[in-house]
Structures are given as C-alpha cells and as structure tokens.
Design a protein around this motif. Sequence first.
Motif, short mmCIF file in Angstrom:
data_model
loop_
_atom_site.label_atom_id
_atom_site.label_comp_id
_atom_site.label_asym_id
_atom_site.label_seq_id
_atom_site.Cartn_x
_atom_site.Cartn_y
_atom_site.Cartn_z
N ARG A 24 0.83 -1.21 0.00
CA ARG A 24 0.00 0.00 0.00
C ARG A 24 0.87 1.26 0.00
O ARG A 24 0.52 2.25 -0.63
CB ARG A 24 -0.95 0.00 1.18
CG ARG A 24 -2.10 -0.97 0.98
CD ARG A 24 -3.23 -0.81 1.96
NE ARG A 24 -3.93 0.44 1.97
CZ ARG A 24 -4.92 0.79 1.15
NH1 ARG A 24 -5.30 -0.03 0.20
NH2 ARG A 24 -5.52 1.94 1.27
N ARG A 28 0.58 3.96 -3.36
CA ARG A 28 0.09 5.34 -3.28
C ARG A 28 0.82 6.29 -4.24
O ARG A 28 0.15 7.02 -4.99
CB ARG A 28 0.20 5.83 -1.83
CG ARG A 28 -0.39 7.19 -1.63
CD ARG A 28 -0.44 7.55 -0.15
NE ARG A 28 -0.74 8.94 -0.01
CZ ARG A 28 -0.03 9.80 0.71
NH1 ARG A 28 1.00 9.36 1.41
NH2 ARG A 28 -0.36 11.06 0.78
N ARG A 105 -5.01 8.88 0.21
CA ARG A 105 -5.52 9.36 1.51
C ARG A 105 -6.48 10.52 1.33
O ARG A 105 -6.79 10.94 0.22
CB ARG A 105 -4.34 9.76 2.38
CG ARG A 105 -3.45 8.59 2.70
CD ARG A 105 -2.42 8.96 3.71
NE ARG A 105 -1.58 7.78 4.00
CZ ARG A 105 -0.38 7.87 4.46
NH1 ARG A 105 0.17 9.04 4.70
NH2 ARG A 105 0.32 6.78 4.70
N SER A 106 -6.93 11.04 2.45
CA SER A 106 -7.96 12.09 2.42
C SER A 106 -7.46 13.40 1.82
O SER A 106 -8.26 14.16 1.28
CB SER A 106 -8.51 12.32 3.83
OG SER A 106 -7.47 12.72 4.69
N GLU A 141 1.63 16.03 -2.96
CA GLU A 141 1.19 14.82 -2.25
C GLU A 141 2.01 13.61 -2.68
O GLU A 141 2.33 12.75 -1.87
CB GLU A 141 -0.30 14.56 -2.51
CG GLU A 141 -1.24 15.58 -1.91
CD GLU A 141 -1.32 15.50 -0.39
OE1 GLU A 141 -1.00 14.43 0.18
OE2 GLU A 141 -1.71 16.50 0.22
#
Length: 172
Positions: A24, A28, A105-106, A141
């Motif tokens: 994971r 990402r 992610r958020s 990000e």
Amino acid sequence: MVKWIGAILILAAGTMIGFLQAARFAERPRQLRQLAHALQRLETEIGYGYTPLPEALRRTAGHVPAPVASILSGAAERLLAPEGPAFRECWEESVRSCWPQTAMRSGEQAVLLRLGSALGLSDREDQIKHLRLAMLQLKAEEDAAKDDQARYEKMSKSLGILVAALVVILMV
C-alpha cells in the motif's frame, strides 16, 4: 507437530500482512502519478480538443488504469444519465464511491473534490487553471507519499515478520 504447523502459519500470516501494508505504501505514489497523468490528459482534451466534459472524462479514463479510470468513467456515466445531477454532484459521488479502492488518503480526495466544484462551471481557460492547480497539489502529495514509502515500506515488512515471530515465541 501441530504446534509447529501453527507457528509456521502464524509466521506466514504475519509476513503477508507486513508485505500487504508495504504494498500500500508503494501503491500510493504510483496512483498519484496516474491521477496527475489523467488530469493532464483531461486538460489536453478540454483545452486543445474542445471536447465536451463527459466525453473528455470517458476518453481520459480509457488511457489510465483502475482505480483512477473508475473515478473518471463513473463521473462520465453519471453525467450522461438522463436528468442526471450537475457535474459537481456526479464528480463527488464518483470520487467517494471509488475512493475505498485506492491507496490514496484524504488529502488527495480533498484535492479532487475541490477540482470537481470548479470543472464544468466556468470557461475553458479557468478549467485549465483549476486542473493545473490540482496537478501541482497532487505533485506535492506524491512527493510526501514517496517519503512515506521510503520511510515505512521496509519497516512494515520487518514489523510483520517480527510481530509474527513474537507471537510464535510466546506460543512455544
């Protein structure tokens, strides 16, 4: 004999959990690159191809892998539905429904939701500006995700094995 088989199964399960978590962390940054690439293609479709937004989303979805493609194609399908809601609602619904399939992610979700509130409402140049801003934010990000990957990927693998070994030692 049964105790050793159990110990081997616990070691295997702990190792698998550690490797899945590490995957994971590796997934990402890859998905963020795919998403930035998709937004770049969408910018090209809107800016140079003068393509209507549903068609631009569908074409872009055809050039990127899942789960990014499912976000784009889901928004396009919702937008083409008879008496469908406005683009913002279609986009938000698609992002929220497909988000659990991603490793993102958020923070990345917030970038996409802000983008959805700007697309389809203004002229072409303004939409291109919003797409470029979203790409810059996703690049930041992605850099943070690469740092997390370098920091936590190896640790997750090791921690899975070590915790499983601890459980085995406590069992024996």
